[in-house]
Design a protein around this motif. Structure first.
Motif, PDB file in Angstrom:
ATOM      1  N   VAL A  19       0.831  -1.199   0.000  1.00  0.00           N
ATOM      2  CA  VAL A  19       0.000   0.000   0.000  1.00  0.00           C
ATOM      3  C   VAL A  19       0.868   1.252   0.000  1.00  0.00           C
ATOM      4  O   VAL A  19       0.578   2.243  -0.662  1.00  0.00           O
ATOM      5  CB  VAL A  19      -0.937  -0.008   1.228  1.00  0.00           C
ATOM      6  N   ALA A  20       1.965   1.200   0.718  1.00  0.00           N
ATOM      7  CA  ALA A  20       2.831   2.374   0.798  1.00  0.00           C
ATOM      8  C   ALA A  20       3.344   2.778  -0.568  1.00  0.00           C
ATOM      9  O   ALA A  20       3.337   3.954  -0.929  1.00  0.00           O
ATOM     10  CB  ALA A  20       4.008   2.080   1.734  1.00  0.00           C
ATOM     11  N   GLY A 167       2.044   4.666   6.837  1.00  0.00           N
ATOM     12  CA  GLY A 167       2.437   5.175   8.138  1.00  0.00           C
ATOM     13  C   GLY A 167       3.560   6.193   8.071  1.00  0.00           C
ATOM     14  O   GLY A 167       4.167   6.437   7.022  1.00  0.00           O
ATOM     15  N   ALA A 168       3.857   6.817   9.241  1.00  0.00           N
ATOM     16  CA  ALA A 168       4.974   7.752   9.324  1.00  0.00           C
ATOM     17  C   ALA A 168       6.271   7.054   8.934  1.00  0.00           C
ATOM     18  O   ALA A 168       7.150   7.645   8.309  1.00  0.00           O
ATOM     19  CB  ALA A 168       5.061   8.313  10.743  1.00  0.00           C
ATOM     20  N   ASP A 169       6.393   5.788   9.297  1.00  0.00           N
ATOM     21  CA  ASP A 169       7.474   4.937   8.809  1.00  0.00           C
ATOM     22  C   ASP A 169       6.999   4.339   7.494  1.00  0.00           C
ATOM     23  O   ASP A 169       6.052   3.554   7.472  1.00  0.00           O
ATOM     24  CB  ASP A 169       7.762   3.831   9.821  1.00  0.00           C
ATOM     25  N   PRO A 170       7.595   4.705   6.350  1.00  0.00           N
ATOM     26  CA  PRO A 170       7.062   4.268   5.048  1.00  0.00           C
ATOM     27  C   PRO A 170       7.114   2.774   4.818  1.00  0.00           C
ATOM     28  O   PRO A 170       6.569   2.288   3.835  1.00  0.00           O
ATOM     29  CB  PRO A 170       7.952   5.021   4.044  1.00  0.00           C
ATOM     30  N   ARG A 171       7.741   2.043   5.722  1.00  0.00           N
ATOM     31  CA  ARG A 171       7.737   0.581   5.581  1.00  0.00           C
ATOM     32  C   ARG A 171       6.385  -0.019   5.955  1.00  0.00           C
ATOM     33  O   ARG A 171       6.102  -1.166   5.622  1.00  0.00           O
ATOM     34  CB  ARG A 171       8.844  -0.029   6.441  1.00  0.00           C
ATOM     35  N   TRP A 172       5.546   0.758   6.624  1.00  0.00           N
ATOM     36  CA  TRP A 172       4.252   0.274   7.074  1.00  0.00           C
ATOM     37  C   TRP A 172       3.128   0.792   6.177  1.00  0.00           C
ATOM     38  O   TRP A 172       3.132   1.937   5.747  1.00  0.00           O
ATOM     39  CB  TRP A 172       3.971   0.735   8.505  1.00  0.00           C
ATOM     40  N   TYR A 223       4.193  -4.798   6.215  1.00  0.00           N
ATOM     41  CA  TYR A 223       5.463  -4.249   6.671  1.00  0.00           C
ATOM     42  C   TYR A 223       6.552  -4.679   5.706  1.00  0.00           C
ATOM     43  O   TYR A 223       6.729  -5.878   5.440  1.00  0.00           O
ATOM     44  CB  TYR A 223       5.791  -4.742   8.081  1.00  0.00           C
ATOM     45  N   LYS A 224       7.270  -3.721   5.157  1.00  0.00           N
ATOM     46  CA  LYS A 224       8.354  -3.997   4.216  1.00  0.00           C
ATOM     47  C   LYS A 224       9.632  -4.247   5.004  1.00  0.00           C
ATOM     48  O   LYS A 224      10.303  -3.326   5.463  1.00  0.00           O
ATOM     49  CB  LYS A 224       8.520  -2.813   3.259  1.00  0.00           C
ATOM     50  N   PHE A 225       9.971  -5.543   5.174  1.00  0.00           N
ATOM     51  CA  PHE A 225      11.165  -5.915   5.928  1.00  0.00           C
ATOM     52  C   PHE A 225      12.428  -5.535   5.164  1.00  0.00           C
ATOM     53  O   PHE A 225      13.384  -5.009   5.721  1.00  0.00           O
ATOM     54  CB  PHE A 225      11.134  -7.412   6.223  1.00  0.00           C
ATOM     55  N   ASN A 226      12.423  -5.821   3.857  1.00  0.00           N
ATOM     56  CA  ASN A 226      13.474  -5.355   2.962  1.00  0.00           C
ATOM     57  C   ASN A 226      12.891  -5.315   1.561  1.00  0.00           C
ATOM     58  O   ASN A 226      11.670  -5.452   1.394  1.00  0.00           O
ATOM     59  CB  ASN A 226      14.742  -6.218   3.052  1.00  0.00           C
ATOM     60  N   GLU A 227      13.723  -5.132   0.550  1.00  0.00           N
ATOM     61  CA  GLU A 227      13.219  -4.970  -0.809  1.00  0.00           C
ATOM     62  C   GLU A 227      12.428  -6.183  -1.288  1.00  0.00           C
ATOM     63  O   GLU A 227      11.508  -6.056  -2.096  1.00  0.00           O
ATOM     64  CB  GLU A 227      14.391  -4.710  -1.771  1.00  0.00           C
TER      65      GLU A 227
END
Length: 278
Positions: A19-20, A167-172, A223-227
């Motif tokens: 979604v991010a 989220g504020a953290d773009p991984r979320w 949640y984007k853990f890595n690429e």
């Protein structure tokens, strides 16, 4: 109806798309492929007091063509897209529920694999911030039973209002939705009717009607853990109060909760980018 396992497969694909990334309008590969695994627990069917739990590994493929698409929204063809309105035709489905595993349906016919197909209109109602959007969806689906052939089992209509947020953290990325599911008489008969031949002292005969099946509130997150690796999960609560067939002897509960979580691992992606944002 009980589409949760297939929905989780689509959520798995959606986690890989994230979604991010959609809301940031970042360029996306035309296709991505990999493996996913998830665990899910859900009522055996809407209103059941028995539950179905599964742990499944599966491959996933995301394809972001201008017309043909496979992503978190499902598998199908996008026929029209403007800044605020999108029209597509797609598929979804449900895995079976065997009567031997569901006490209320003991001795009755199984609920077999279902495939749903039909049009959907998606309307962007608002973008409150640069990283959020409010969307309204109107899917209409023909439901087919797959068991020794293909048989039409009715029609569903499932209006849904969703709020998507990075989220504020773009991984979320987060999604909160409210939906209602309506079914015609044929499909409600499939789930809730008790023919006289299946009636018992504790399960009286019942004739099902068309109308509301359930209302639903759900929350999901990625949640984007890595690429390449992304985690995802969801919880949702369904209410069967006010359902057209609330008096069916097969309707054992007035509410039901579902939950699931898993991960995706992207193994390959195209160098070619999709021509349009998600």
């Amino acid at each position: 109806m009980k589409r949760l396992v297939w929905v989780m497969a689509m959520v798995a694909a959606g986690a890989a798309g994230s979604v991010a990334a959609q809301q940031a309008q970042q360029p996306q590969p035309l296709w991505e492929a990999g493996v996913a695994a998830f665990a899910v627990s859900t009522p055996a069917y809407p209103g059941s007091s028995d539950r179905s739990a599964r742990v499944l590994p599966l491959p996933f493929l995301i394809y972001r063509g201008e017309v043909l698409r496979s992503d978190q929204g499902g598998i199908g063809a996008r026929l029209f897209k403007s800044e605020r309105v999108e029209f597509d035709v797609g598929f979804s489905g449900a895995l079976p529920a065997h009567s031997k595993d569901v006490a209320a349906r003991a001795g009755m016919r199984d609920l077999n694999t279902l495939v749903e197909f039909g049009p959907r209109v998606k309307i962007l109602l608002a973008s409150p911030t640069a990283t959020s959007r409010v969307r309204f969806e109107l899917p209409l689906r023909a439901v087919m039973e797959i068991e020794g052939g293909v048989r039409r089992q009715g029609t569903t209509f499932e209006p849904k209002l969703s709020y998507e947020l990075r989220g504020a953290d773009p991984r979320w990325g987060y999604d909160v939705s409210v939906a209602a599911v309506f079914a015609d008489r044929r499909l409600n008969r499939y789930f809730y009717e008790v023919a006289p031949v299946y009636a018992t002292a504790t399960r009286p005969a019942f004739q099902a009607d068309a109308g509301l099946v359930l209302t639903r509130v759900g929350v999901s997150a990625t949640y984007k853990f890595n690429e390449d690796v992304r985690l995802f999960g969801f919880v949702r609560e369904e209410s069967y109060r006010g359902a057209a067939n609330a008096d069916s002897p097969l309707m054992k509960r007035r509410s039901g909760a579902s939950a699931g979580f898993g991960f995706t691992w992207t193994l390959g992606r195209s160098a070619t980018l999709a021509k349009s944002a998600q």
